[in-house]
Design a protein around this motif. Sequence first.
Motif, PDB file in Angstrom:
ATOM      1  N   TYR A  39       0.842  -1.183   0.000  1.00 44.04           N
ATOM      2  CA  TYR A  39       0.000   0.000   0.000  1.00 44.04           C
ATOM      3  C   TYR A  39       0.882   1.240   0.000  1.00 44.04           C
ATOM      4  O   TYR A  39       2.007   1.217   0.508  1.00 44.04           O
ATOM      5  CB  TYR A  39      -0.921   0.000   1.221  1.00 44.04           C
ATOM      6  CG  TYR A  39      -1.957  -1.093   1.173  1.00 44.04           C
ATOM      7  CD1 TYR A  39      -3.140  -0.919   0.466  1.00 44.04           C
ATOM      8  CD2 TYR A  39      -1.740  -2.311   1.819  1.00 44.04           C
ATOM      9  CE1 TYR A  39      -4.095  -1.933   0.412  1.00 44.04           C
ATOM     10  CE2 TYR A  39      -2.689  -3.333   1.771  1.00 44.04           C
ATOM     11  CZ  TYR A  39      -3.862  -3.130   1.061  1.00 44.04           C
ATOM     12  OH  TYR A  39      -4.793  -4.127   1.006  1.00 44.04           O
ATOM     13  N   PRO A  40       0.408   2.362  -0.570  1.00 41.55           N
ATOM     14  CA  PRO A  40       1.220   3.571  -0.652  1.00 41.55           C
ATOM     15  C   PRO A  40       1.534   4.145   0.724  1.00 41.55           C
ATOM     16  O   PRO A  40       0.751   4.016   1.663  1.00 41.55           O
ATOM     17  CB  PRO A  40       0.348   4.529  -1.471  1.00 41.55           C
ATOM     18  CG  PRO A  40      -1.046   4.042  -1.249  1.00 41.55           C
ATOM     19  CD  PRO A  40      -0.938   2.549  -1.145  1.00 41.55           C
ATOM     20  N   ARG A  41       2.687   4.765   0.810  1.00 40.52           N
ATOM     21  CA  ARG A  41       3.092   5.417   2.055  1.00 40.52           C
ATOM     22  C   ARG A  41       2.742   6.898   1.995  1.00 40.52           C
ATOM     23  O   ARG A  41       2.730   7.502   0.922  1.00 40.52           O
ATOM     24  CB  ARG A  41       4.595   5.241   2.279  1.00 40.52           C
ATOM     25  CG  ARG A  41       5.029   3.778   2.435  1.00 40.52           C
ATOM     26  CD  ARG A  41       6.546   3.661   2.406  1.00 40.52           C
ATOM     27  NE  ARG A  41       6.967   2.272   2.509  1.00 40.52           N
ATOM     28  CZ  ARG A  41       7.383   1.687   3.623  1.00 40.52           C
ATOM     29  NH1 ARG A  41       7.410   2.390   4.742  1.00 40.52           N
ATOM     30  NH2 ARG A  41       7.753   0.424   3.637  1.00 40.52           N
ATOM     31  N   GLY A  42       2.477   7.484   3.157  1.00 41.54           N
ATOM     32  CA  GLY A  42       2.104   8.897   3.197  1.00 41.54           C
ATOM     33  C   GLY A  42       2.898   9.673   4.225  1.00 41.54           C
ATOM     34  O   GLY A  42       3.525   9.100   5.124  1.00 41.54           O
ATOM     35  N   VAL A  59       6.452  15.688   0.580  1.00 42.03           N
ATOM     36  CA  VAL A  59       7.294  14.552   0.972  1.00 42.03           C
ATOM     37  C   VAL A  59       6.559  13.250   0.690  1.00 42.03           C
ATOM     38  O   VAL A  59       5.395  13.085   1.057  1.00 42.03           O
ATOM     39  CB  VAL A  59       7.670  14.637   2.467  1.00 42.03           C
ATOM     40  CG1 VAL A  59       8.536  13.444   2.868  1.00 42.03           C
ATOM     41  CG2 VAL A  59       8.397  15.938   2.769  1.00 42.03           C
ATOM     42  N   LYS A  60       7.251  12.327   0.018  1.00 40.26           N
ATOM     43  CA  LYS A  60       6.689  11.007  -0.266  1.00 40.26           C
ATOM     44  C   LYS A  60       7.732   9.942   0.038  1.00 40.26           C
ATOM     45  O   LYS A  60       8.930  10.146  -0.157  1.00 40.26           O
ATOM     46  CB  LYS A  60       6.294  10.888  -1.741  1.00 40.26           C
ATOM     47  CG  LYS A  60       5.180  11.818  -2.186  1.00 40.26           C
ATOM     48  CD  LYS A  60       3.833  11.395  -1.643  1.00 40.26           C
ATOM     49  CE  LYS A  60       3.327  10.134  -2.275  1.00 40.26           C
ATOM     50  NZ  LYS A  60       1.974   9.769  -1.820  1.00 40.26           N
ATOM     51  N   THR A  61       7.265   8.802   0.519  1.00 40.25           N
ATOM     52  CA  THR A  61       8.111   7.624   0.712  1.00 40.25           C
ATOM     53  C   THR A  61       7.735   6.606  -0.346  1.00 40.25           C
ATOM     54  O   THR A  61       6.572   6.198  -0.428  1.00 40.25           O
ATOM     55  CB  THR A  61       7.914   7.029   2.118  1.00 40.25           C
ATOM     56  OG1 THR A  61       8.182   8.034   3.092  1.00 40.25           O
ATOM     57  CG2 THR A  61       8.842   5.845   2.323  1.00 40.25           C
ATOM     58  N   ASN A  62       8.704   6.237  -1.197  1.00 41.87           N
ATOM     59  CA  ASN A  62       8.351   5.353  -2.304  1.00 41.87           C
ATOM     60  C   ASN A  62       8.080   3.925  -1.837  1.00 41.87           C
ATOM     61  O   ASN A  62       8.793   3.373  -1.001  1.00 41.87           O
ATOM     62  CB  ASN A  62       9.436   5.377  -3.390  1.00 41.87           C
ATOM     63  CG  ASN A  62      10.755   4.810  -2.925  1.00 41.87           C
ATOM     64  OD1 ASN A  62      11.229   5.148  -1.858  1.00 41.87           O
ATOM     65  ND2 ASN A  62      11.356   3.954  -3.736  1.00 41.87           N
ATOM     66  N   SER A  63       7.023   3.354  -2.370  1.00 39.71           N
ATOM     67  CA  SER A  63       6.603   2.002  -2.001  1.00 39.71           C
ATOM     68  C   SER A  63       7.304   0.936  -2.834  1.00 39.71           C
ATOM     69  O   SER A  63       7.244  -0.243  -2.511  1.00 39.71           O
ATOM     70  CB  SER A  63       5.081   1.857  -2.178  1.00 39.71           C
ATOM     71  OG  SER A  63       4.396   2.819  -1.420  1.00 39.71           O
ATOM     72  N   GLN A  64       7.947   1.371  -3.924  1.00 36.14           N
ATOM     73  CA  GLN A  64       8.650   0.441  -4.809  1.00 36.14           C
ATOM     74  C   GLN A  64      10.037   1.014  -5.119  1.00 36.14           C
ATOM     75  O   GLN A  64      10.248   2.218  -5.042  1.00 36.14           O
ATOM     76  CB  GLN A  64       7.879   0.266  -6.125  1.00 36.14           C
ATOM     77  CG  GLN A  64       6.413  -0.081  -5.969  1.00 36.14           C
ATOM     78  CD  GLN A  64       6.199  -1.465  -5.404  1.00 36.14           C
ATOM     79  OE1 GLN A  64       6.994  -2.362  -5.627  1.00 36.14           O
ATOM     80  NE2 GLN A  64       5.125  -1.647  -4.647  1.00 36.14           N
ATOM     81  N   GLY A  65      10.971   0.149  -5.473  1.00 34.68           N
ATOM     82  CA  GLY A  65      12.254   0.641  -5.949  1.00 34.68           C
ATOM     83  C   GLY A  65      12.049   1.423  -7.229  1.00 34.68           C
ATOM     84  O   GLY A  65      11.219   1.054  -8.074  1.00 34.68           O
ATOM     85  N   ILE A  66      12.766   2.543  -7.404  1.00 33.43           N
ATOM     86  CA  ILE A  66      12.506   3.419  -8.538  1.00 33.43           C
ATOM     87  C   ILE A  66      13.769   4.202  -8.878  1.00 33.43           C
ATOM     88  O   ILE A  66      14.610   4.464  -8.001  1.00 33.43           O
ATOM     89  CB  ILE A  66      11.328   4.376  -8.215  1.00 33.43           C
ATOM     90  CG1 ILE A  66      10.829   5.084  -9.462  1.00 33.43           C
ATOM     91  CG2 ILE A  66      11.714   5.378  -7.145  1.00 33.43           C
ATOM     92  CD1 ILE A  66       9.551   5.873  -9.224  1.00 33.43           C
ATOM     93  N   ASP A  67      13.932   4.566 -10.143  1.00 32.40           N
ATOM     94  CA  ASP A  67      15.052   5.398 -10.581  1.00 32.40           C
ATOM     95  C   ASP A  67      14.607   6.846 -10.691  1.00 32.40           C
ATOM     96  O   ASP A  67      13.587   7.152 -11.323  1.00 32.40           O
ATOM     97  CB  ASP A  67      15.571   4.928 -11.944  1.00 32.40           C
ATOM     98  CG  ASP A  67      16.383   3.646 -11.848  1.00 32.40           C
ATOM     99  OD1 ASP A  67      16.753   3.280 -10.718  1.00 32.40           O
ATOM    100  OD2 ASP A  67      16.638   3.019 -12.895  1.00 32.40           O
ATOM    101  N   ILE A  68      15.372   7.749 -10.065  1.00 30.56           N
ATOM    102  CA  ILE A  68      15.109   9.182 -10.132  1.00 30.56           C
ATOM    103  C   ILE A  68      16.369   9.858 -10.662  1.00 30.56           C
ATOM    104  O   ILE A  68      17.440   9.766 -10.048  1.00 30.56           O
ATOM    105  CB  ILE A  68      14.745   9.770  -8.755  1.00 30.56           C
ATOM    106  CG1 ILE A  68      13.488   9.093  -8.199  1.00 30.56           C
ATOM    107  CG2 ILE A  68      14.563  11.286  -8.848  1.00 30.56           C
ATOM    108  CD1 ILE A  68      12.232   9.370  -8.984  1.00 30.56           C
ATOM    109  N   HIS A  69      16.257  10.531 -11.779  1.00 28.76           N
ATOM    110  CA  HIS A  69      17.398  11.217 -12.400  1.00 28.76           C
ATOM    111  C   HIS A  69      18.599  10.289 -12.563  1.00 28.76           C
ATOM    112  O   HIS A  69      19.759  10.690 -12.362  1.00 28.76           O
ATOM    113  CB  HIS A  69      17.807  12.447 -11.585  1.00 28.76           C
ATOM    114  CG  HIS A  69      16.711  13.451 -11.393  1.00 28.76           C
ATOM    115  ND1 HIS A  69      15.909  13.885 -12.422  1.00 28.76           N
ATOM    116  CD2 HIS A  69      16.281  14.115 -10.278  1.00 28.76           C
ATOM    117  CE1 HIS A  69      15.029  14.768 -11.960  1.00 28.76           C
ATOM    118  NE2 HIS A  69      15.232  14.922 -10.664  1.00 28.76           N
TER     119      HIS A  69
END
Length: 561
Positions: free
Chosen positions: A121-124, A421-431
């Motif tokens: 589930y998404p983090r907030g 502010v967000k905490t990612n729920s999945q591994g992700i590439d940023i820049h």
Amino acid sequence: VTVRSLADARKNEIVLRCLFSTSSQQNKKDASTKVAEQKKKLLHVPKLPFVGSILPFSLGSPKFNRSDIYTYFRQCHEKFGEFYSIGFPGVGRGVNGLVYATSDPDAMMKVIRSESKGKTYPRGGVQLLWPVKYMLEKTGDSLYNYDEKTNKKDYGLFDNSARWKTLRSFLQTDMLNPKSAKGFVPAIVVAAEYASNAADLIPEGSNLDNYFNICAFDMFNSFMFGEFSKCADPRTSGKSASQENRLYCEHVTEATSLMSRVTMSPYEILMHKIGIETRDLSTFVEHSSKIRNIAFEKIERFMQNKTEGKLNGYEEASYLSLAIDRQKTEQTITVEEMKSLCNMALSAAVDTTSTTVKWNIIHLALNQEVQRKLYDELHMNLKSSNKQRLDADVISKSVSPYLHHIIRESHRLTPVLALMVKTNSQGIDIHGESMEKGSVLRLDRYAIGINPKIVDKPYEFIPERWIPDAVEERSGTEKEVLDHILLKEPFGQGQRRCPGSRVATNETLVMIAQLVLDWEISIQPDSGVKSLKDIEYNLELTIVPKMPAGLKFKRRKKFYE
């Protein structure tokens, strides 16, 4: 009004040609392509355990000052660039408070879109409020649940479990739905009329900040209970119901201030980790318990009156009345959980709405021509429709666009929440950088809004920069980032969007419009406040301005009198 409005339109056209002109459509495309192709290099700001990067004398970071936080965010952007990691205790991850900061809203959108992927589930952002979790557990609130079999704690609305989804779904019903939110506007308007009518009754030199806090409570109270508490009017101070509501506001104000200090304090975080309850944390729990007790008494009286058929029309149409019916029908949550959700919503509404209204009133007082144009718009719309009272149509963007442009400009220049502010729920590439699951990313919205490369005259209050022609003019250029959906409002996006955002927006629109219709608002020349730079403020849960003591309300004559 019509002649003056046409003259204003001609002036705006000339101003806009100067402010928002660009060379050619080809240059727009070239600039847009160039920005998209830029790869942002990650800069690592030094961090220490528990204090993160907020010790400037040892780590080279800008000075972290709650009473000058806008300057801190601006200097971080200027010094560290568009993509950096920094230590922010109480917000970031791990012992160093690791946060990845970006000024690219598309990067944050990647995190939001990833929420729908995978099995988690998404983090907030509310999950970062560890003092609230501590309070829920200590007071045995129904939102907290402990599973002895799995030895797992669940904080309901402040978690990211299946239980969170159930509670969240119940809470947001009748709040986020546009049609339902519109239905609460009549009660909010009545509450705002009562609150506005008392603006000149606040003794000179007294706490205007508290007046606006109570205005916010009065409006949300009308939404939640269909009750017109009239707490903003000092003439009601002797009534028992008013005393109860005022006491509730006082405890909310104290608890909010304490929670902000405790959440991000390295000392408080360390003491909490080793199991020591500090004086501030204990006081926060005490205020929170009193808030809960008052709210529950109000809710239980309401439920009893509903059972006995004693509710009036506004009360029957209120959020709580609808929630009681839904709880009985759906049985997805318990009565105690419903009461706790309503209390959380009521207490949260006081801070966010009042802060937004305060900043807008300050800008209108400092910019008299803007205030005059807003009054003309509202006055003309009411008169042309033969209405004597605001309603959902009058405050809509299609009917009163300048009202919406003013609020948008206030959010750009003085956002109540400068960061997202967000905490990612999945591994992700940023820049091009790999962010593992659980990484914390923050979007520096304020830095974007005052960037002179993106915003013409960034420190001037110009609502006209949000009219359709201006938006179209910057489309396809580097400046179009201003119109990104993540910069439009303070509520965030995605599955963890603030559930009360539509109601809060309507309250803000109504309160500002009502005050301008009722009063000429100015700041006395001898107050020492000449410009926005003279306004004091402080970082709490939101960035709260101190209302100037020289704020003056001069009653206008009603157009229908």
